[in-house]
Design an enzyme around this catalytic site. Structure first.
Site, PDB file in Angstrom:
ATOM      1  N   TYR A 182     -72.644  46.842  61.202  1.00 41.56           N
ATOM      2  CA  TYR A 182     -72.759  47.804  60.101  1.00 41.56           C
ATOM      3  C   TYR A 182     -72.662  47.174  58.707  1.00 41.56           C
ATOM      4  CZ  TYR A 182     -67.638  47.433  60.452  1.00 41.56           C
ATOM      5  OH  TYR A 182     -66.345  46.955  60.513  1.00 41.56           O
TER       6      TYR A 182
ATOM      7  N   HIS B 267     -62.384  44.637  61.172  1.00 41.05           N
ATOM      8  CA  HIS B 267     -61.243  45.538  60.981  1.00 41.05           C
ATOM      9  C   HIS B 267     -60.100  45.106  61.906  1.00 41.05           C
ATOM     10  CE1 HIS B 267     -58.831  49.108  60.424  1.00 41.05           C
ATOM     11  NE2 HIS B 267     -58.857  49.315  61.727  1.00 41.05           N
TER      12      HIS B 267
ATOM     13  N   ARG C 174     -62.301  42.616  52.796  1.00 44.32           N
ATOM     14  CA  ARG C 174     -61.971  42.276  54.184  1.00 44.32           C
ATOM     15  C   ARG C 174     -63.042  41.340  54.726  1.00 44.32           C
ATOM     16  NH1 ARG C 174     -63.321  46.781  58.140  1.00 44.32           N
ATOM     17  NH2 ARG C 174     -64.981  45.343  58.698  1.00 44.32           N
TER      18      ARG C 174
HETATM   19  C1  LIG Z   1     -54.937  59.801  60.312  1.00 48.86           C
HETATM   20  C2  LIG Z   1     -55.689  58.673  60.946  1.00 48.86           C
HETATM   21  N1  LIG Z   1     -57.016  58.773  61.122  1.00 48.86           N
HETATM   22  C3  LIG Z   1     -57.710  57.769  61.684  1.00 48.86           C
HETATM   23  C4  LIG Z   1     -57.059  56.623  62.109  1.00 48.86           C
HETATM   24  C5  LIG Z   1     -57.845  55.482  62.734  1.00 48.86           C
HETATM   25  N2  LIG Z   1     -57.936  54.376  61.785  1.00 48.86           N
HETATM   26  C6  LIG Z   1     -57.148  53.292  61.880  1.00 48.86           C
HETATM   27  S1  LIG Z   1     -57.407  52.189  60.631  1.00 48.86           S
HETATM   28  C7  LIG Z   1     -58.610  53.160  59.950  1.00 48.86           C
HETATM   29  C8  LIG Z   1     -59.330  52.723  58.707  1.00 48.86           C
HETATM   30  C9  LIG Z   1     -58.417  52.517  57.559  1.00 48.86           C
HETATM   31  O1  LIG Z   1     -59.128  52.046  56.449  1.00 48.86           O
HETATM   32  P1  LIG Z   1     -58.415  51.733  55.098  1.00 48.86           P
HETATM   33  O2  LIG Z   1     -57.530  52.853  54.694  1.00 48.86           O
HETATM   34  O3  LIG Z   1     -59.455  51.311  54.129  1.00 48.86           O
HETATM   35  O4  LIG Z   1     -57.439  50.514  55.486  1.00 48.86           O
HETATM   36  P2  LIG Z   1     -57.815  49.022  55.909  1.00 48.86           P
HETATM   37  O5  LIG Z   1     -57.664  48.953  57.409  1.00 48.86           O
HETATM   38  O6  LIG Z   1     -59.214  48.739  55.458  1.00 48.86           O
HETATM   39  O7  LIG Z   1     -56.801  48.182  55.195  1.00 48.86           O
HETATM   40  C10 LIG Z   1     -58.789  54.331  60.699  1.00 48.86           C
HETATM   41  C11 LIG Z   1     -59.776  55.363  60.380  1.00 48.86           C
HETATM   42  C12 LIG Z   1     -55.649  56.571  61.933  1.00 48.86           C
HETATM   43  N3  LIG Z   1     -54.943  55.495  62.311  1.00 48.86           N
HETATM   44  N4  LIG Z   1     -54.990  57.592  61.353  1.00 48.86           N
END
Ligand SMILES: Cc1ncc(C[n+]2csc(CCOP(=O)(O)OP(=O)(O)O)c2C)c(N)n1
Ligand SMILES: [Mg+2]
Length: 327
Positions: A237, A228, A224
């Site tokens: 970070y 985010h 990425r």
């Molecule tokens: C069950 C849940 N916990 C927390 C969140 C908040 N949240 C949104 S995106 C994210 C990180 C996701 O990371 P990853 O799975 O690596 O996907 P990326 O966005 O990096 O593609 C979090 C913690 C959520 N949407 N759903």
């Protein structure tokens, strides 16, 4: 007695190496199709940068940048046989965007199981991030997929980060692909910045499922480059050197080098394509901005056939609140 270490020597599957040289077998794609893949990656990047810029101007909502992950996104989509961008809205059979991280993998497995029970030749695909693999849902999905030999492809798009949580805090396994073995699900680690490798690996996994051989787990290793979302500041970070190292492995530049060397592209063709993409996106922004705003309570119309008393109350509350805000 020493306990044997997990084999960490997994090399990601590549067709194009980091320098854009062919190191594997070119998938059966026409020159036109290869250029379409390239154009879609450029379209994705330009679109993403445009929405981020519009958000900064207060003209768009929170948005997550695609930059750096174009090969994974475009490669997997094109492997769903015969589909073109025009088919995506109508015939894609895509479920709505899933916000509750990880649940989509269970939905994909459920749909695959339903298709298998109904005797349909459907293969379902679930895509999640590295962070999602720490959810129970991800593990349950893999377990069901393995036990019931579900026609499903489960893809982990490992972009190194889950907001501010780094990859190494998600799992002590050498790769997410390595986790498949514990569920009896064949798995493959793929270079997620190599569009041809992603296309080929997903294509093979779909064929595997379609021919009744069950599920596959695929990890696409990518990065990425951006934040985010527009609500996040990764400089708080993340090490700039890490970002720079991945910028040097740009998925679009890699594929571009390959196409330039095969004379399928030239600098002038690239410039012309980018100008057309810019125009296409500007027209789409104009169309979106000239669309009247939706009523703030319109989503109640599409949730259930009839609103329960509680939902009616919520609708009235929302309208009262938005009326107060306007005054
Ligand atoms: C069950 C849940 N916990 C927390 C969140 C908040 N949240 C949104 S995106 C994210 C990180 C996701 O990371 P990853 O799975 O690596 O996907 P990326 O966005 O990096 O593609 C979090 C913690 C959520 N949407 N759903
Ligand atoms: Mg992630």
């Amino acid at each position: 007695m020493t306990i044997q270490q997990v084999d960490a020597s997994q090399v990601p599957y590549q067709i194009l190496n980091a320098e854009g040289k062919l190191v594997g077998t070119l998938p059966d794609l026409s020159d036109e199709r290869l250029l379409e893949l390239y154009r879609s990656m450029q379209l994705g990047r330009t679109f993403s940068n445009k929405v981020v810029a519009l958000q900064r101007q207060g003209r768009a909502t929170t948005f997550g940048s695609l930059v750096g992950q174009e090969a994974t996104a475009v490669g997997m989509l094109y492997s769903f046989r015969g589909m073109t961008p025009a088919d995506w809205p109508a015939e894609s059979r895509c479920l709505p965007y899933q916000i509750v991280i990880g649940t989509q993998m269970l939905h994909a497995v459920g749909l695959g199981m339903a298709a298998k029970i109904a005797g349909e030749p459907t293969v379902s695909v679930g895509v999640c991030g590295d962070g999602a693999t720490s959810e129970g849902d991800f593990n349950e999905a893999l377990n069901f997929a393995g036990v019931f030999q579900v026609p499903v492809v489960l893809i982990v798009q490992n972009n190194g980060w889950a907001i501010s949580v780094p990859r190494k805090k998600q799992s002590a396994a050498p790769s997410f692909a390595a986790r498949g073995a514990g569920f009896g699900v064949p798995a493959r680690l793929v270079d997620g910045n190599d569009i041809l490798a992603v296309y080929d690996a997903v294509n093979q996994a779909v064929e595997h499922a379609r021919s009744g051989q069950g599920p596959t787990l695929i990890e696409t290793l990518t990065y990425r480059i951006g934040a985010h979302t527009t609500a996040d500041d990764p400089t708080r970070y993340r090490d700039a050197a890490e970002v720079a190292a991945w910028q040097a492995r740009d998925p679009i530049a890699r594929f571009q080098t390959f196409l330039l060397e095969r004379d399928l592209l030239s600098q002038s063709k690239i410039e012309q394509m980018l100008a057309e993409i810019e125009e296409q996106i500007n027209r789409a922004v104009e169309a979106a901005e000239s669309t009247p705003n939706m009523a703030p309570d319109c989503f109640f119309d599409y949730a259930t056939a009839e609103l329960t008393p509680r939902l009616q109350e919520q609708r009235a509350d929302l309208l009262r609140h938005s009326e107060e805000k306007r005054r």
